[in-house]
Design an enzyme around this catalytic site. Structure first.
Site, PDB file in Angstrom:
ATOM      1  N   GLU A  73       0.853  -1.194   0.000  1.00  0.00           N
ATOM      2  CA  GLU A  73       0.000   0.000   0.000  1.00  0.00           C
ATOM      3  C   GLU A  73       0.887   1.241   0.000  1.00  0.00           C
ATOM      4  OE1 GLU A  73      -3.820   1.556   2.623  1.00  0.00           O
ATOM      5  OE2 GLU A  73      -2.126   0.630   3.655  1.00  0.00           O
ATOM      6  N   LYS A 107     -10.254   0.337  -1.682  1.00  0.00           N
ATOM      7  CA  LYS A 107     -10.304   0.011  -0.254  1.00  0.00           C
ATOM      8  C   LYS A 107     -11.613   0.474   0.382  1.00  0.00           C
ATOM      9  CE  LYS A 107      -7.409   0.695   3.893  1.00  0.00           C
ATOM     10  NZ  LYS A 107      -6.200   1.407   4.389  1.00  0.00           N
ATOM     11  N   CYS A 138      -4.629  -3.661   3.529  1.00  0.00           N
ATOM     12  CA  CYS A 138      -4.237  -3.232   4.866  1.00  0.00           C
ATOM     13  C   CYS A 138      -5.310  -3.422   5.948  1.00  0.00           C
ATOM     14  CB  CYS A 138      -3.772  -1.774   4.815  1.00  0.00           C
ATOM     15  SG  CYS A 138      -2.769  -1.273   6.253  1.00  0.00           S
TER      16      CYS A 138
END
Length: 274
Positions: free
Chosen positions: A43, A114, A157
């Site tokens: 990321e 995300k 993440c």
């Protein structure tokens, strides 16, 4: 092909986009030379700096990332994940945080914006508010079957703390879960490895987790320890805390074998938990 080498790259990205991409190419080339077929970047691989600077140059970062990822996949003949880069959201003040997977021919195979945003106040004093500059994605992450490799599911993440997302990926057929991250040093020391192993064990799937490491700017510091973990939860490779890569074999037949020996996915009583 039932087995292949997977590489989880580890970087210390800053606000210097060109320097970050040069460092990323160096690691992609090294992974390719070691025989990696699947390579994941972490990321924020192209930019990790102050939010206002990111917003100001988001369009430029997005363009550079797309060109870079296509070129790298073709040049080094790898399936390549750009683990998270800013894409202008259209409102002029925020971006999407996008992971995108490219085939060896440079064609986009899958993309994911995300959905879980890191809005937390940590005990060591750092505060994170991703929602102030990032728009949550509106679609669940995809699974794509990559010829010669396996079925790959995408995430980013903070998603790792939401097991239902990974169960959805496995329900869609994923054999391997990609979890590129910029995990904070404070949370990473206690939670990073155990969360990755949990996602691997409960889904009997490989986990490939590229990571950021070290100090980026101000007080922002990442945990490191990019990893490749097998479906039994065994850590096959750990990049430690320096720039580099965790590289290990992934074997689709091993996924099938472990799922046969430990058929917990078949034993679910989903009708009781709707």
């Amino acid at each position: 092909m039932s087995d292949f080498l997977a590489a989880a790259l580890q970087l210390t990205s800053t606000s210097d986009v060109d320097a970050n991409l040069n460092a990323a190419e160096e690691q992609i080339e090294l992974a390719s030379r070691r025989g990696a077929d699947l390579v994941g970047l972490p990321e924020n691989f192209a930019f990790l700096g102050e939010d206002q600077k990111k917003l100001k140059i988001a369009s430029s970062i997005n363009e550079k990332c797309n060109s870079f990822l296509v070129t790298m996949a073709r040049r080094y003949q790898v399936v390549l994940l750009g683990g998270g880069f800013p894409v202008p959201a259209g409102d002029g003040v925020r971006t999407l945080n996008r992971a995108e997977l490219f085939g060896k021919d440079g064609q986009s195979l899958a993309r994911y914006d995300k959905i879980h945003l890191f809005d937390v106040d940590l005990p060591e004093g750092n505060t994170y508010r991703e929602s102030e500059t990032i728009v949550s994605g509106s679609e669940s992450p995809p699974v794509v079957e990559v010829p010669g490799l396996c079925k790959i599911g995408l995430s980013i993440c903070y998603d790792v703390r939401f097991p239902e997302l990974y169960r959805d990926l496995v329900n869609k057929g994923a054999d391997l879960l990609m979890i590129p991250a910029a995990f904070t040093a404070f949370t990473g020391k206690d939670h990073w490895q155990v969360l990755l192993q949990a996602r691997a064990i409960e889904n009997t799937a490989y986990v490939v987790a590229p990571a950021q490491t070290g100090r980026h700017y101000g007080r922002r510091q990442s945990h490191g320890h990019a990893m490749v973990i097998d479906p039994w939860g065994t850590v096959l490779a750990d990049a430690g805390v320096v720039q580099g890569a965790a590289i290990a074999p992934a074997d689709k037949e091993r996924v099938e074998r472990i799922r046969g020996q430990m058929p917990s996915l078949k034993h679910r009583k989903t009708e009781l938990f709707i």
